[in-house]
Design an enzyme around this catalytic site. Sequence first.
Site, PDB file in Angstrom:
ATOM      1  N   ASP A   1      14.093  -9.101   1.982  1.00 50.52           N
ATOM      2  CA  ASP A   1      14.142 -10.563   1.811  1.00 50.52           C
ATOM      3  C   ASP A   1      14.206 -10.896   0.319  1.00 50.52           C
ATOM      4  OD1 ASP A   1      14.239 -13.228   2.513  1.00 50.52           O
ATOM      5  OD2 ASP A   1      12.077 -13.430   2.851  1.00 50.52           O
TER       6      ASP A   1
ATOM      7  N   LYS B   1       0.841  -1.211   0.000  1.00 48.96           N
ATOM      8  CA  LYS B   1       0.000   0.000   0.000  1.00 48.96           C
ATOM      9  C   LYS B   1       0.866   1.246   0.000  1.00 48.96           C
ATOM     10  CE  LYS B   1      -4.426  -1.286   1.913  1.00 48.96           C
ATOM     11  NZ  LYS B   1      -5.402  -1.046   2.985  1.00 48.96           N
TER      12      LYS B   1
END
Length: 350
Positions: free
Chosen positions: A216, A132
């Site tokens: 990640d 978002k």
Amino acid sequence: MIISNNFRVKLAKHKATEELVAIKIIAVPVDEDDDDEFEGVEVVDLVGDDYDDDDDDDDDYSDEDESNNQIQYEEPAALTITVEENTSRTEFKEKSKTSQPQQEPQKKEPNRNQVLKKMHFEVVQQEIMGLKHISKMKQTVKDQEGAKYIVKFIDVVEDAAKQKLNVVLEYISGGDLFTVIESEDFGLSEKRARHYFRQMVKGVEFMHNCNVCHRDLKPENILVDEETDCVKIGDFGHCGILKRDDSKFTTVCGTFNYVAPEVLAQEAPYDGRKADIWSLGCILFTMIAGIYPFDIEDDVQALVQQVMDVKYEFPPFFAPKLKDLIKQILVRDPDSRITLEQIQNHPWMK
Ligand SMILES: Nc1ncnc2c1ncn2[C@@H]1O[C@H](COP(=O)(O)OP(=O)(O)OP(=O)(O)O)[C@@H](O)[C@H]1O
Ligand SMILES: [Mg+2]
């Protein structure tokens, strides 16, 4: 169907537009028995977060939308996707402080499944927040090219009856990059790796310009769009949002084979952007070598040491320019590490 270790990812179809979407489904930990242990993590907290307030985006979920405007998804009968489980990867994810049951010793210990459920829920919350944030910030970024290389966030749909939270993403058809690399005996050609790497660098530059660090990055979290042969960076479950330009992080997250030494060292807060660049270097090496630059099986301590010492060997078939680029990325001192802009201007990238 279940295609992930932590989540169920389903293929679905938007009823009105017929658009294919991927839905990540997470069970919400609001079972009656869980209430005490998991206070504050009800779905309503998530859908009413800050990121909706000043946005008019159609894809934002709000309570008002629910009755008349809710997007409907159904599972297409004939379509299935399968993904191999990644059992061989060594992964560590620091639990956030709030997820540790021992924080509330006076209460009864939640069982393992409850803890896992809550951890996964928090990861999904983080993913939604990151995606978002990118949606909100993207208009402010001058160079829009990188937006193409990030999985698009479509919707969050709460299924209160089934206590499920559905994260709707654009559906990417070609599987993840790890599977693509594995399907080649000796890694990808330099040409193909360069094609994907350029896109990854653009995508990461774009998310950084939106003040989001991935934290990640690894081939398993990068999907390949079969139709366009473009990469799409996904899985923002461990992302960090930069509140200021000089914001740093302390949370240790990532995957040993790809995580930067300054993140492992835990000596000082680290720059998430520099850490992402390290991971990109490991991905580049892995794509072409077909093996990780840092890899010691079954000995985490030794692997950590190997990363800290930046001890790796190039396969004999690596070209000098490629080696030069990787050497400039896998630099122990984050401040001396090559930048994304410099990577794009490196001779190997031409
Ligand atoms: N938008 C998508 N389109 C198609 N497949 C997807 C999409 N998002 C995720 N997947 C598939 O689901 C897998 C897991 O997704 P993701 O990496 O987002 O979850 P995860 O938190 O890492 O779960 P796990 O730890 O079990 O891998 C991906 O490797 C990919 O194969
Ligand atoms: Mg993943």
